[in-house]
Enzyme design. Sequence first.
Site, PDB file in Angstrom:
ATOM      1  N   LYS A 108      51.272  42.262  38.398  1.00 38.06           N
ATOM      2  CA  LYS A 108      50.595  41.035  37.957  1.00 38.06           C
ATOM      3  C   LYS A 108      51.635  40.090  37.379  1.00 38.06           C
ATOM      4  CE  LYS A 108      47.447  39.179  34.485  1.00 38.06           C
ATOM      5  NZ  LYS A 108      46.404  39.391  33.485  1.00 38.06           N
ATOM      6  N   GLU A 162      41.880  33.337  22.304  1.00 33.20           N
ATOM      7  CA  GLU A 162      42.439  34.691  22.467  1.00 33.20           C
ATOM      8  C   GLU A 162      43.192  35.171  21.230  1.00 33.20           C
ATOM      9  OE1 GLU A 162      44.646  35.244  26.071  1.00 33.20           O
ATOM     10  OE2 GLU A 162      44.867  37.397  25.672  1.00 33.20           O
ATOM     11  N   GLU A 206      42.813  42.235  36.893  1.00 31.47           N
ATOM     12  CA  GLU A 206      43.659  41.331  36.111  1.00 31.47           C
ATOM     13  C   GLU A 206      43.500  41.620  34.610  1.00 31.47           C
ATOM     14  OE1 GLU A 206      42.849  37.359  37.804  1.00 31.47           O
ATOM     15  OE2 GLU A 206      43.631  36.611  35.907  1.00 31.47           O
TER      16      GLU A 206
END
Length: 357
Positions: A108, A162, A206
């Site tokens: 990723k 986040e 992901e």
Amino acid sequence: MTLEFVLSRQDHHVVGRGVRHAFPDIADAVAAVRDGRNVVGAIPFDMSDATALIEPEEFYRLDGPWATVDALPPLPTVTVARQIPDPSVHVQRVRDVVEQLKAGVAEKIVLARAIEVSAESPINPVSVLSALVSRDPMGNGFLADLSPAAPAGRHIVGSSPELLVRKRGNIVSCHPFAGTAARSTDPDEEARISAALAASAKDQAEHRFVVDEIRAALTPFCETLEVPESPQLSSTPQLWHLSTPIVGTLADPATSALDLALALHPTAAVAGVPRAAAMDTIDSVEGSRGFYAGAVGWTDGSGDGEWMVTIRCVELSADGLTGTATAGGGIVADSDPDAELDETTAKFRTVLSVFDR
Ligand SMILES: C=C(O[C@H]1C=CC=C(C(=O)O)[C@@H]1O)C(=O)O
């Protein structure tokens, strides 16, 4: 006294005013916390760059999201001056990275692009913060003066959902976000979009990379660690995300929030897996990210603190006439390059919509 720092969350906010000491070198900031001093500010994406951390002259924490009673200058009209790179180049970069991922270079990689806006009169960073916090039902917002990292006078302002890490006493929490879909104003569409995101194997993969990496990084610090099996849906005013609330108890309560932020940063929500390969690709494709995709937050003299991932943000030039917003997305082997461009466009709305007339 000047406003150097704000971190606003739904249940509380922290403010830092004035500069008692600046720490362009992260090691000095870590040592200051060990000495019982308060540290606030921003950490860059690449830890070998200078940090913008300070010990403020005045540091306070109050309940509820941040708000100001001061009359603030209105936000000026802005125009898009440059896209860095051109959107077609971003799509090609994603295409190339997908090929690299298929060839096994990494699993990723998070790729980002920027939009530079020009303003007809200076953009006041506090006005941007005020607009962002008042528009977000979660009350998220941050502002950091980047002067310690030179050149002086730049600010980074944003509204990140986040949580990189929070530490209170011996409790540590993280709330990683990865996997995204743009929201709709139509309720039926909203239900369809959020259900499709929850069911998306690509977004789940992901997301899983981020959670697995955080689990591995926190395990050595923790006596207990609770990591839910599967992510939940979270929303911002513009986006749906997959997110996972993680909670642990620290083996050594003397571990500070800044220590934990440094052990976790940069997570696979902004870098990739494996981290070193992803960072190499990001550096060669994008160049320096500066403070975007870094961490912004505070740690008090007791070691408690909170650090957000520096996303959904704009960096303002010292004269306030230029703003550079950056947004990225996690790329995995089955990512669709055009959809990735659209995802970054949707992410830019968080900060750029404050300038809408
Ligand atoms: C890197 C960004 O978002 C991260 C956080 C949530 C979802 C993300 C994603 O779906 O790719 C990114 O990992 C950004 O907003 O610039």
